[in-house]
Design a protein around this motif. Structure first.
Motif: not given
Length: 136
Positions: A11, A37, A39, A60, A62, A64, A89, A93, A123
């Motif tokens: 992240w 994942r 992020e 995964y 994201c 953002h 996802h 965002y 998502h």
């Protein structure tokens, strides 16, 4: 220790750099990574992680991405991956240059480069709103 790294959540650039150093120094840990994942932390150190984690089958992503963060590592990493399952996802965002570019790159890989892709789960917030399954 390798079992602890079967699922990676990145992240921020600092954590991405630390994980990249670990996987580079211990190949057994990298081979145990199955799910990634993202992020954030999609800078150049991400490429080192993906290069040393050849068994990733679930991704995964994201969107953002902070405008101050780069996605150079994402650009270099995606061609190395062959995920079977992809989670996207997109809820809430911010539209900025890195997030728009990430979306464009991922779309191009879905359209052609990822022949192993079987499922895509979109998502919005934390609830899936569309699931696509295909048998290629």
């Amino acid at each position: 220790t390798p079992l602890l790294y079967e699922n990676l959540l990145l992240w921020e650039p600092k954590s991405t750099k630390e994980v990249a150093q670990l996987l580079k120094s211990d190949p057994k840990v990298g081979k145990s990574v199955r799910r990634l994942r993202l992020e954030g932390g999609m800078g150049r150190d991400l490429h080192t992680i993906v290069k040393h984690a050849p068994n990733i089958d679930t991704l995964y992503i994201c969107f953002h991405v902070k405008s101050s963060e780069g996605i150079a590592g994402l650009k270099k990493s995606l061609p190395l991956l062959q995920p079977k399952t992809l989670y996207l996802h997109a809820g809430g965002y911010r539209l900025n240059k890195p997030s728009v570019e990430a979306r464009r790159i991922i779309t191009s890989h879905i359209a052609g480069a990822w022949s192993s892709l079987v499922s895509i789960i979109f998502h919005f917030s934390f609830y899936p709103f569309f699931v696509f399954h295909s048998k290629f």
